[in-house]
Scaffold this motif. Structure first.
Motif, PDB file in Angstrom:
ATOM      1  N   MET A  49      12.043  -4.445   5.633  1.00  0.00           N
ATOM      2  CA  MET A  49      11.112  -3.386   5.443  1.00  0.00           C
ATOM      3  C   MET A  49      12.216  -2.168   4.845  1.00  0.00           C
ATOM      4  O   MET A  49      11.757  -1.446   3.733  1.00  0.00           O
ATOM      5  CB  MET A  49      10.594  -2.960   6.471  1.00  0.00           C
ATOM      6  CG  MET A  49       9.726  -3.714   7.064  1.00  0.00           C
ATOM      7  SD  MET A  49       8.826  -3.426   8.758  1.00  0.00           S
ATOM      8  CE  MET A  49       8.169  -1.909   8.469  1.00  0.00           C
ATOM      9  N   MET A  50      13.241  -2.106   5.198  1.00  0.00           N
ATOM     10  CA  MET A  50      14.189  -0.878   4.849  1.00  0.00           C
ATOM     11  C   MET A  50      14.591  -1.265   3.498  1.00  0.00           C
ATOM     12  O   MET A  50      14.803  -0.290   2.635  1.00  0.00           O
ATOM     13  CB  MET A  50      15.422  -0.785   5.715  1.00  0.00           C
ATOM     14  CG  MET A  50      14.978   0.009   6.989  1.00  0.00           C
ATOM     15  SD  MET A  50      16.249   0.218   8.059  1.00  0.00           S
ATOM     16  CE  MET A  50      16.564  -1.207   8.774  1.00  0.00           C
ATOM     17  N   LEU A  51      14.815  -2.547   2.920  1.00  0.00           N
ATOM     18  CA  LEU A  51      14.998  -2.803   1.536  1.00  0.00           C
ATOM     19  C   LEU A  51      14.442  -2.139   0.611  1.00  0.00           C
ATOM     20  O   LEU A  51      14.349  -2.097  -0.694  1.00  0.00           O
ATOM     21  CB  LEU A  51      15.215  -4.277   1.309  1.00  0.00           C
ATOM     22  CG  LEU A  51      16.378  -4.887   2.238  1.00  0.00           C
ATOM     23  CD1 LEU A  51      16.675  -6.426   2.088  1.00  0.00           C
ATOM     24  CD2 LEU A  51      17.727  -4.495   1.516  1.00  0.00           C
ATOM     25  N   SER A  52      12.936  -1.859   1.051  1.00  0.00           N
ATOM     26  CA  SER A  52      11.853  -1.385   0.028  1.00  0.00           C
ATOM     27  C   SER A  52      12.199   0.122  -0.343  1.00  0.00           C
ATOM     28  O   SER A  52      11.635   0.661  -1.206  1.00  0.00           O
ATOM     29  CB  SER A  52      10.600  -1.598   0.577  1.00  0.00           C
ATOM     30  OG  SER A  52      10.220  -0.529   1.771  1.00  0.00           O
ATOM     31  N   ILE A  53      13.048   0.770   0.271  1.00  0.00           N
ATOM     32  CA  ILE A  53      13.331   2.080   0.219  1.00  0.00           C
ATOM     33  C   ILE A  53      13.961   2.546  -1.016  1.00  0.00           C
ATOM     34  O   ILE A  53      14.988   1.742  -1.832  1.00  0.00           O
ATOM     35  CB  ILE A  53      14.436   2.819   1.349  1.00  0.00           C
ATOM     36  CG1 ILE A  53      13.643   2.807   2.728  1.00  0.00           C
ATOM     37  CG2 ILE A  53      14.709   3.959   0.959  1.00  0.00           C
ATOM     38  CD1 ILE A  53      14.798   3.049   3.853  1.00  0.00           C
ATOM     39  N   THR A 116       0.128  -2.495   3.902  1.00  0.00           N
ATOM     40  CA  THR A 116      -0.678  -3.242   2.587  1.00  0.00           C
ATOM     41  C   THR A 116      -1.881  -3.788   3.059  1.00  0.00           C
ATOM     42  O   THR A 116      -2.911  -3.911   2.339  1.00  0.00           O
ATOM     43  CB  THR A 116       0.441  -4.088   1.962  1.00  0.00           C
ATOM     44  OG1 THR A 116       0.713  -5.136   2.997  1.00  0.00           O
ATOM     45  CG2 THR A 116       1.786  -3.550   1.435  1.00  0.00           C
ATOM     46  N   GLY A 117      -1.832  -4.210   4.377  1.00  0.00           N
ATOM     47  CA  GLY A 117      -3.163  -5.031   4.721  1.00  0.00           C
ATOM     48  C   GLY A 117      -4.380  -4.275   4.919  1.00  0.00           C
ATOM     49  O   GLY A 117      -5.475  -4.413   4.430  1.00  0.00           O
ATOM     50  N   CYS A 118      -4.165  -2.992   5.488  1.00  0.00           N
ATOM     51  CA  CYS A 118      -5.023  -1.813   5.606  1.00  0.00           C
ATOM     52  C   CYS A 118      -5.610  -1.307   4.213  1.00  0.00           C
ATOM     53  O   CYS A 118      -6.730  -1.223   4.023  1.00  0.00           O
ATOM     54  CB  CYS A 118      -4.784  -0.872   6.623  1.00  0.00           C
ATOM     55  SG  CYS A 118      -4.499  -1.450   8.370  1.00  0.00           S
ATOM     56  N   LEU A 119      -4.656  -1.001   3.333  1.00  0.00           N
ATOM     57  CA  LEU A 119      -4.856  -0.916   2.052  1.00  0.00           C
ATOM     58  C   LEU A 119      -5.717  -1.735   1.237  1.00  0.00           C
ATOM     59  O   LEU A 119      -6.821  -1.207   0.536  1.00  0.00           O
ATOM     60  CB  LEU A 119      -3.583  -0.400   1.119  1.00  0.00           C
ATOM     61  CG  LEU A 119      -2.929   1.028   1.773  1.00  0.00           C
ATOM     62  CD1 LEU A 119      -1.534   1.022   0.863  1.00  0.00           C
ATOM     63  CD2 LEU A 119      -3.732   2.265   1.457  1.00  0.00           C
ATOM     64  N   GLN A 120      -5.262  -2.968   1.497  1.00  0.00           N
ATOM     65  CA  GLN A 120      -5.933  -4.120   0.667  1.00  0.00           C
ATOM     66  C   GLN A 120      -7.419  -4.156   1.079  1.00  0.00           C
ATOM     67  O   GLN A 120      -8.511  -3.994   0.205  1.00  0.00           O
ATOM     68  CB  GLN A 120      -5.277  -5.423   0.794  1.00  0.00           C
ATOM     69  CG  GLN A 120      -5.868  -6.601   0.005  1.00  0.00           C
ATOM     70  CD  GLN A 120      -5.360  -7.735   0.427  1.00  0.00           C
ATOM     71  OE1 GLN A 120      -5.244  -8.243   1.445  1.00  0.00           O
ATOM     72  NE2 GLN A 120      -4.728  -8.390  -0.713  1.00  0.00           N
ATOM     73  N   MET A 177      -2.464   6.578  -3.633  1.00  0.00           N
ATOM     74  CA  MET A 177      -1.206   6.049  -3.222  1.00  0.00           C
ATOM     75  C   MET A 177      -0.358   5.179  -4.021  1.00  0.00           C
ATOM     76  O   MET A 177      -0.726   4.111  -4.508  1.00  0.00           O
ATOM     77  CB  MET A 177      -1.442   5.400  -1.954  1.00  0.00           C
ATOM     78  CG  MET A 177      -2.066   5.944  -0.643  1.00  0.00           C
ATOM     79  SD  MET A 177      -1.893   5.482   0.889  1.00  0.00           S
ATOM     80  CE  MET A 177      -0.136   5.417   1.057  1.00  0.00           C
ATOM     81  N   SER A 178       0.686   5.814  -4.535  1.00  0.00           N
ATOM     82  CA  SER A 178       1.615   5.352  -5.490  1.00  0.00           C
ATOM     83  C   SER A 178       2.553   4.309  -4.726  1.00  0.00           C
ATOM     84  O   SER A 178       2.487   4.157  -3.456  1.00  0.00           O
ATOM     85  CB  SER A 178       2.561   6.402  -6.217  1.00  0.00           C
ATOM     86  OG  SER A 178       3.429   6.932  -5.192  1.00  0.00           O
ATOM     87  N   ASP A 179       3.093   3.452  -5.522  1.00  0.00           N
ATOM     88  CA  ASP A 179       3.827   2.424  -5.147  1.00  0.00           C
ATOM     89  C   ASP A 179       5.189   2.947  -4.525  1.00  0.00           C
ATOM     90  O   ASP A 179       5.866   2.466  -3.533  1.00  0.00           O
ATOM     91  CB  ASP A 179       4.304   1.402  -6.040  1.00  0.00           C
ATOM     92  CG  ASP A 179       2.974   0.632  -6.767  1.00  0.00           C
ATOM     93  OD1 ASP A 179       2.226   0.212  -6.142  1.00  0.00           O
ATOM     94  OD2 ASP A 179       3.453  -0.242  -7.893  1.00  0.00           O
ATOM     95  N   PHE A 180       5.491   3.951  -5.054  1.00  0.00           N
ATOM     96  CA  PHE A 180       6.831   4.618  -4.580  1.00  0.00           C
ATOM     97  C   PHE A 180       6.581   5.354  -3.133  1.00  0.00           C
ATOM     98  O   PHE A 180       7.436   4.930  -2.113  1.00  0.00           O
ATOM     99  CB  PHE A 180       7.163   5.889  -5.389  1.00  0.00           C
ATOM    100  CG  PHE A 180       8.175   6.771  -4.876  1.00  0.00           C
ATOM    101  CD1 PHE A 180       9.745   6.258  -5.065  1.00  0.00           C
ATOM    102  CD2 PHE A 180       8.017   7.749  -4.260  1.00  0.00           C
ATOM    103  CE1 PHE A 180      10.721   7.232  -4.411  1.00  0.00           C
ATOM    104  CE2 PHE A 180       9.103   8.785  -3.713  1.00  0.00           C
ATOM    105  CZ  PHE A 180      10.417   8.212  -3.844  1.00  0.00           C
ATOM    106  N   PHE A 221       7.345  14.166   1.759  1.00  0.00           N
ATOM    107  CA  PHE A 221       8.623  14.306   0.922  1.00  0.00           C
ATOM    108  C   PHE A 221       8.220  13.377  -0.112  1.00  0.00           C
ATOM    109  O   PHE A 221       8.649  13.830  -1.164  1.00  0.00           O
ATOM    110  CB  PHE A 221       9.704  14.070   1.640  1.00  0.00           C
ATOM    111  CG  PHE A 221      10.144  14.883   2.706  1.00  0.00           C
ATOM    112  CD1 PHE A 221       9.784  16.227   2.542  1.00  0.00           C
ATOM    113  CD2 PHE A 221      10.948  14.444   3.977  1.00  0.00           C
ATOM    114  CE1 PHE A 221      10.475  17.111   3.735  1.00  0.00           C
ATOM    115  CE2 PHE A 221      11.206  15.154   4.811  1.00  0.00           C
ATOM    116  CZ  PHE A 221      11.006  16.742   4.656  1.00  0.00           C
ATOM    117  N   SER A 222       7.629  12.333  -0.145  1.00  0.00           N
ATOM    118  CA  SER A 222       7.522  11.321  -1.190  1.00  0.00           C
ATOM    119  C   SER A 222       6.332  12.121  -2.055  1.00  0.00           C
ATOM    120  O   SER A 222       6.414  11.772  -3.363  1.00  0.00           O
ATOM    121  CB  SER A 222       6.754  10.108  -0.655  1.00  0.00           C
ATOM    122  OG  SER A 222       7.787   9.436  -0.020  1.00  0.00           O
ATOM    123  N   LEU A 223       5.244  12.724  -1.733  1.00  0.00           N
ATOM    124  CA  LEU A 223       4.469  13.567  -2.501  1.00  0.00           C
ATOM    125  C   LEU A 223       5.046  14.874  -3.219  1.00  0.00           C
ATOM    126  O   LEU A 223       4.750  15.148  -4.499  1.00  0.00           O
ATOM    127  CB  LEU A 223       3.264  14.034  -1.758  1.00  0.00           C
ATOM    128  CG  LEU A 223       2.424  12.859  -1.267  1.00  0.00           C
ATOM    129  CD1 LEU A 223       1.202  13.724  -0.353  1.00  0.00           C
ATOM    130  CD2 LEU A 223       1.970  12.111  -2.391  1.00  0.00           C
TER     131      LEU A 223
END
Length: 227
Positions: A49-53, A116-120, A177-180, A221-223
């Motif tokens: 999961m942390m590799l997605s940062i 991702t499951g809830c978003l999908q 919601m962006s991929d970032f 922070f991401s926004l």
């Protein structure tokens, strides 16, 4: 509808009941090795999961600031006190009931498949990811319940409320919601899951519940800093 979340909660309920039943037949050495296997697997999951940062600096700020706010709000202590009061009211509950609720809830609810499951499901109506997650959580709840008992069963309600709410919310916010943002949120969640893995292995008792506000801060922070 929140079909995926309902099925996921059902597998947690069923798995925890199996684990509670098997507890009387499983010796401590088998329980210990099962926990070690789950702990190592949890750490593996957290690292993936942390590799997605994408940008680690906001994640670091979010975790530190979130932990400080969580401690100021005494989230961990308040929840443990609430769990202890509930245990006293319900006969047969073990002393680590609250710890089981907290640890199992974070493990089941903070992860890439949850988000991702809830978003999908919320955006497209496809709940296939949550069905896969339900199967995994069902097996994990069997192992966890051999030690944390009814605390894991209670975590099923948290799964239903949290994932169901997130699915309904995704119907409105999912398209924006962006991929970032998703990558940063998943990576931050991975740090919390790492804390659960460390606890399962007996390395360090991490106050995971106090770190939960970091998930809110990383969204902010991401926004504000979208790159």
């Amino acid at each position: 509808m929140i079909i995926g979340s309902m099925v996921n909660a059902a597998t947690v309920f069923a798995g925890s009941l199996v684990g509670i039943f098997l507890k009387r037949f499983v010796s401590d050495k088998y329980e210990e090795i099962a926990f070690q296997g789950l702990g190592l697997s949890t750490i593996m999951l957290s690292l993936s999961m942390m590799l997605s940062i994408k940008n680690p600096l906001p994640v670091i700020f979010s975790v530190v600031l979130g932990g400080l706010v969580g401690e100021w709000l005494q989230l961990e202590n308040r929840f443990l006190i609430l769990g202890e009061k509930l245990r006293e009211r319900l006969p047969g509950m073990r002393s680590n009931f609250a710890e089981g609720v907290v640890s199992a809830s974070v493990l089941f609810c903070v992860g890439a498949m949850t988000i991702t499951g809830c978003l999908q499901e919320g955006v497209t109506g496809d709940f296939s990811i949550l069905l896969t997650k339900a199967l995994l959580d069902g097996f994990a709840s069997i192992v966890l319940a051999t030690t944390w008992g009814w605390g894991v069963f209670a975590a099923g309600f948290v799964v239903l409320i949290f994932q169901g709410g997130l699915t309904l919310l995704a119907r409105w916010i999912g398209p924006w919601m962006s991929d970032f943002l998703i990558a940063q949120l998943v990576g931050t969640g991975g740090i919390l899951v790492l804390g659960i893995g460390m606890k399962l292995l007996g390395i360090k008792p991490v106050r995971t519940l106090s770190l939960l506000p970091s998930l809110l801060f990383i969204v902010i922070f991401s926004l504000v800093f979208p790159h």
